[in-house]
Design an enzyme around this catalytic site. Sequence first.
Site, mmCIF file in Angstrom:
data_model
loop_
_atom_site.group_PDB
_atom_site.id
_atom_site.type_symbol
_atom_site.label_atom_id
_atom_site.label_comp_id
_atom_site.label_asym_id
_atom_site.label_seq_id
_atom_site.Cartn_x
_atom_site.Cartn_y
_atom_site.Cartn_z
ATOM 1 N N ASP A 21 0.822 -1.211 0.000
ATOM 2 C CA ASP A 21 0.000 0.000 0.000
ATOM 3 C C ASP A 21 0.859 1.266 0.000
ATOM 4 O O ASP A 21 0.663 2.168 0.828
ATOM 5 C CB ASP A 21 -0.949 0.023 1.227
ATOM 6 C CG ASP A 21 -1.777 -1.245 1.351
ATOM 7 O OD1 ASP A 21 -2.045 -1.869 0.313
ATOM 8 O OD2 ASP A 21 -2.148 -1.603 2.483
ATOM 9 N N GLU A 178 -11.067 0.321 -4.194
ATOM 10 C CA GLU A 178 -10.408 0.760 -2.962
ATOM 11 C C GLU A 178 -9.174 1.579 -3.302
ATOM 12 O O GLU A 178 -8.902 1.851 -4.470
ATOM 13 C CB GLU A 178 -10.025 -0.457 -2.100
ATOM 14 C CG GLU A 178 -9.106 -1.433 -2.819
ATOM 15 C CD GLU A 178 -8.920 -2.747 -2.082
ATOM 16 O OE1 GLU A 178 -9.629 -2.996 -1.102
ATOM 17 O OE2 GLU A 178 -8.066 -3.528 -2.522
#
Length: 503
Positions: A21, A178
């Site tokens: 991420d 997302e």
Amino acid sequence: MPAQKPPARATNPVLPGFHPDPSICRVGDDYYLVCSSFEYFPGIPVFHSRDLVNWRQIGNVLDRPEQLRLPASMPSSGGIYAPTLRHHNGRFWLIVTNCSEGGGNLIVTATDPAGPWSDPIRAPGVPGIDPDLAWDEDGTCWCTVAGVSQIRIDPSTGQTYGTPHELWSGAPGAKAPEAPHLYRIGDHWYLLIAEGGTERGHGVSIARGRTPTGPFEPCPANPVLTHRGTDHPVQNTGHADLVQGPDGSWWMVLLGVRPRGGTPGWHVLGRETFLAPVTWEDGWPVVGEVALDLSTLPWPLSPAPAEERHDDFELNELGPAWISVRDRPAELCTTEERPGWLTLHARGGSLDEPDVVFAGRRQQHHSCRARTLVDATQGRGGLAVRLDERHHYVIEAAGTEVRVIARVGSLRTVVAERSVPAGPVTLAVTLTDPPPPHGPCTGPDTVCLGIEAADGTFTQLAALDGRYLSTEVAGGFTGRVIGLYAAAGAVHYDWFDYEPLDD
Ligand code: 6LW
């Protein structure tokens, strides 16, 4: 970027090992990057680079217990998810979700990304995970979250205004829209998202609009990046962020995995951070190859930073790459009790407990060796390859006994036992390719655990299939961490050494 002596390496992943991420920003010639950290403390590693390839860890965002309290009951892969790092009005802003009980969305700020970072400001009105911050021309701040929806926020107080507004959710029917990031680029606002889930179907898509709140028009070439259904050695590519260099060039940082072995392919180092070039066509980004070899990059690379690979525990504090499970109370994990040694005091009964006293570092190379000199005359502890509390292999010392223990799901087995002379013993683990022949059922690697004599002779006690310490078997969002722990009493470690054998 000034010319410097050649780097030791110019390869993807630019941050090998469990570094998922990624979120990036640039200030002048300096790039800063952060990653998720889940159940580990300190939380959110921060890296600095001048060339996007060679990164040095300069700290951790959440490095004080007042900033991050993860509950004892929290399982692996809970905790800290998907930060966004931005620079605005002379400050660094970071927003992140603490997915453990009592957590929620948090904002911290700093003038120096190496720290100190502020105490967290809670933002309870933020309607989901993977939060992003973007500022409009008039200073209005928008927080966009997975789903994908958006709300106006005052990031200095965490106060949100109005009700969440649905934006754009990627391809119809694609799962898990997302990791949104919103950018003003030229005349448009761009909404970058990940979709398809963080597994093999992962991808990156983009849409654009005239205002930060939409409406958004999807890029006709979506997904702009995916490796789904390909033979590419880097899989699960997604969860990306964009950055522009001082020379005007554009780049994407993203997560990906490197599966090994037969089918279905096991990845053992977690989701890693990769770099890809970006060009623009008709106002849309075109993502270049996620190449393993980055030696053709158009600028002089910085020298590779010295990495923390051997620790004599001579300093009062552990370096920033050391991570512990859930917390690191100074009285349970200290280099001051026995100077020159790391002393760990047991709290739980074993590495199977979520509150084990543990300190380790990410496994960053497929082939590597880790060793430690342990004094377990007053306790029980050792060297672990940890994926989570239900998946780990350890070589453990207690007095004059050394044991190899494998924990795989609900099975826990003592694989080997050996008596050793009284006093400190060197424990070693070597991770290498599985022995041939290789076929569809071959695992990703072999984990050899043993002891080393004073003359360096290695005695292997067990050779275990690495697939059981892979994300495909264990699930979750992290990767392997190799480290030291205490399961009973006080356990002292004189040094810890991590040595890459390839990559
Ligand atoms: C994160 C989500 C994702 O919140 O995995 O790959 C989740 N992307 O955006 C955990 O890292």
